[in-house]
Design a protein around this motif. Structure first.
Motif, PDB file in Angstrom:
ATOM      1  N   ALA A 248      60.855  55.677  19.916  1.00 36.79           N
ATOM      2  CA  ALA A 248      59.776  56.642  20.140  1.00 36.79           C
ATOM      3  C   ALA A 248      60.289  57.649  21.161  1.00 36.79           C
ATOM      4  O   ALA A 248      61.424  57.543  21.637  1.00 36.79           O
ATOM      5  CB  ALA A 248      58.517  55.961  20.660  1.00 36.79           C
ATOM      6  N   ASN A 249      59.451  58.598  21.504  1.00 37.88           N
ATOM      7  CA  ASN A 249      59.753  59.545  22.565  1.00 37.88           C
ATOM      8  C   ASN A 249      58.998  59.121  23.822  1.00 37.88           C
ATOM      9  O   ASN A 249      57.782  59.306  23.907  1.00 37.88           O
ATOM     10  CB  ASN A 249      59.353  60.961  22.141  1.00 37.88           C
ATOM     11  N   PRO A 250      59.697  58.502  24.773  1.00 38.17           N
ATOM     12  CA  PRO A 250      59.008  57.991  25.960  1.00 38.17           C
ATOM     13  C   PRO A 250      58.623  59.098  26.928  1.00 38.17           C
ATOM     14  O   PRO A 250      59.296  60.136  27.022  1.00 38.17           O
ATOM     15  CB  PRO A 250      60.051  57.062  26.587  1.00 38.17           C
ATOM     16  N   GLY A 251      57.557  58.859  27.669  1.00 34.89           N
ATOM     17  CA  GLY A 251      57.118  59.819  28.669  1.00 34.89           C
ATOM     18  C   GLY A 251      57.806  59.606  30.002  1.00 34.89           C
ATOM     19  O   GLY A 251      58.598  58.679  30.196  1.00 34.89           O
ATOM     20  N   ARG A 252      57.483  60.463  30.934  1.00 33.98           N
ATOM     21  CA  ARG A 252      58.120  60.428  32.251  1.00 33.98           C
ATOM     22  C   ARG A 252      57.926  59.079  32.948  1.00 33.98           C
ATOM     23  O   ARG A 252      58.855  58.545  33.557  1.00 33.98           O
ATOM     24  CB  ARG A 252      57.546  61.551  33.123  1.00 33.98           C
ATOM     25  N   ALA A 253      56.704  58.552  32.888  1.00 31.95           N
ATOM     26  CA  ALA A 253      56.407  57.320  33.627  1.00 31.95           C
ATOM     27  C   ALA A 253      57.213  56.135  33.109  1.00 31.95           C
ATOM     28  O   ALA A 253      57.649  55.287  33.892  1.00 31.95           O
ATOM     29  CB  ALA A 253      54.909  57.018  33.552  1.00 31.95           C
ATOM     30  N   SER A 254      57.418  56.054  31.808  1.00 34.96           N
ATOM     31  CA  SER A 254      58.201  54.947  31.261  1.00 34.96           C
ATOM     32  C   SER A 254      59.680  55.087  31.595  1.00 34.96           C
ATOM     33  O   SER A 254      60.371  54.099  31.853  1.00 34.96           O
ATOM     34  CB  SER A 254      58.000  54.854  29.740  1.00 34.96           C
ATOM     35  N   ILE A 255      60.174  56.317  31.587  1.00 30.96           N
ATOM     36  CA  ILE A 255      61.557  56.550  32.011  1.00 30.96           C
ATOM     37  C   ILE A 255      61.718  56.129  33.475  1.00 30.96           C
ATOM     38  O   ILE A 255      62.668  55.423  33.844  1.00 30.96           O
ATOM     39  CB  ILE A 255      61.937  58.025  31.818  1.00 30.96           C
ATOM     40  N   ASP A 256      60.777  56.546  34.307  1.00 26.99           N
ATOM     41  CA  ASP A 256      60.837  56.186  35.724  1.00 26.99           C
ATOM     42  C   ASP A 256      60.768  54.675  35.919  1.00 26.99           C
ATOM     43  O   ASP A 256      61.443  54.122  36.798  1.00 26.99           O
ATOM     44  CB  ASP A 256      59.687  56.849  36.481  1.00 26.99           C
ATOM     45  N   ALA A 257      59.953  53.995  35.114  1.00 23.93           N
ATOM     46  CA  ALA A 257      59.805  52.542  35.245  1.00 23.93           C
ATOM     47  C   ALA A 257      61.112  51.823  34.960  1.00 23.93           C
ATOM     48  O   ALA A 257      61.479  50.859  35.644  1.00 23.93           O
ATOM     49  CB  ALA A 257      58.706  52.042  34.310  1.00 23.93           C
ATOM     50  N   VAL A 258      61.829  52.270  33.957  1.00 21.99           N
ATOM     51  CA  VAL A 258      63.108  51.648  33.605  1.00 21.99           C
ATOM     52  C   VAL A 258      64.140  51.878  34.703  1.00 21.99           C
ATOM     53  O   VAL A 258      64.979  51.003  34.974  1.00 21.99           O
ATOM     54  CB  VAL A 258      63.607  52.210  32.259  1.00 21.99           C
ATOM     55  N   LEU A 259      64.074  53.023  35.346  1.00 19.69           N
ATOM     56  CA  LEU A 259      65.051  53.360  36.381  1.00 19.69           C
ATOM     57  C   LEU A 259      64.642  52.849  37.764  1.00 19.69           C
ATOM     58  O   LEU A 259      65.419  52.935  38.714  1.00 19.69           O
ATOM     59  CB  LEU A 259      65.258  54.876  36.417  1.00 19.69           C
ATOM     60  N   ASP A 260      63.437  52.299  37.860  1.00 18.19           N
ATOM     61  CA  ASP A 260      62.956  51.671  39.095  1.00 18.19           C
ATOM     62  C   ASP A 260      61.966  50.562  38.728  1.00 18.19           C
ATOM     63  O   ASP A 260      60.776  50.661  39.001  1.00 18.19           O
ATOM     64  CB  ASP A 260      62.288  52.712  39.993  1.00 18.19           C
TER      65      ASP A 260
END
Length: 302
Positions: A248-260
């Motif tokens: 899917a196309n993830p949003g900002r919050a999910s990207i941030d969650a994976v990186l933190d």
């Protein structure tokens, strides 16, 4: 009515009206279109008053929304300022690329062909466009936004995370996006998958089973046993590690969650009946949580 009242007083439009000013249109041509729409009283009078009382700045082509009772003075300022009617196309978080494509194809007043974008290359958001813009131009905006956000987020990543490249972060973020709709859970879901990756455990994410079947659209039924066992580049029940690409196309919050991700030893989670999940560190704890979820489903006829 005095000349100043004609120019700066309430305009004649009883309702909001939309006016299209063509490329290369003169002030006279624009005035004709404005009169047809009921935004001004007289094209000839508008041109005359514009020359006497308005500025000499050139007008700009485009689609304009003239508000009810807007003065003719403000109409001229709007045309000279290029404050055209903004349209928007919205891509919700977790939208698969096939639905991004369908959304752009249905968006009114956009032109030109596009191909479905590569999964994960679009940043979910609302994007403004004007009448006559191209679908490819809007898609380019969406993809540029993802490139820029992912690059910045990657620079801010916490040390020791489970993913080693921005692309892997994008893939995992797409799974997190599809697994929970609760913002407060994203970092915990990300932690579970990070812990599994580090231990070499299968991710066992249901959305990765569905993706090869529907390209991210809703399945509309329960997953079949044969689909759980199917071997392909996406099914994380039948493989270890990440799938071949985003689902899917993830949003900002999910990207941030994976990186933190959250600081947690959790390896499992299951629905809790409230739209969220309950997390567990051990299989024994998880099995007990699953039993509670099954009892809840039975009691509520799910």
């Amino acid at each position: 009515m005095g000349i100043l009242q004609l120019w700066a007083g309430a305009g004649p439009a009883g309702n909001n009206v939309t006016v299209l000013i063509p490329q290369g249109a003169s002030l006279s041509r624009a005035a004709t279109e404005l009169e047809k729409a009921g935004a001004i009283r007289s094209a000839r009078q508008f041109v005359l008053l514009s020359k006497i009382l308005g500025s000499s700045d050139p007008i700009k082509a485009g689609e304009y929304r003239v508000l009810a009772k807007l003065s003719e003075s403000d109409v001229l300022k709007m045309l000279q300022g290029g404050k055209t009617l903004q349209r928007f196309v919205r891509v919700p978080e977790g939208t698969p690329s096939i639905l991004v494509y369908e959304t752009l194809m249905k968006a009114p007043e956009l032109g030109g062909p596009i191909k479905p974008p590569i999964e994960g290359t679009v940043l979910p958001d609302s994007y403004a466009y004007n009448r006559g813009d191209t679908r490819q131009g809007v898609l380019d905006q969406m993809q540029k936004a993802m490139v820029q956000y992912l690059a910045g987020a990657w620079q801010r990543r916490k040390p020791g995370i489970a993913v080693t490249t921005p692309r892997d972060a994008l893939i995992l973020a797409s799974i997190v996006e599809k697994e929970t709709g609760k913002p407060e859970e994203r970092r915990m879901v990300a932690a579970v998958y990070a812990n599994r990756l580090k231990l070499g455990m299968p991710l066992q994410a249901d959305p990765t089973i569905i993706y090869p079947i529907t390209k991210g659209k809703p399945l509309g039924r329960r997953i079949l046993k044969s689909e759980v066992q199917a071997k392909n580049a996406y099914n994380t029940y039948a493989m270890t590690g990440l799938p071949a690409g985003p689902i899917a196309n993830p949003g900002r919050a999910s990207i941030d969650a994976v990186l933190d991700p959250a600081q947690s030893n959790a390896l499992y989670f299951v629905a809790d009946g409230s739209g969220g999940h309950v997390f567990a560190d051990t299989l024994e704890q998880h099995n007990a949580n699953v039993a509670k979820w099954r009892a809840y489903r039975a009691a509520h006829g799910i």
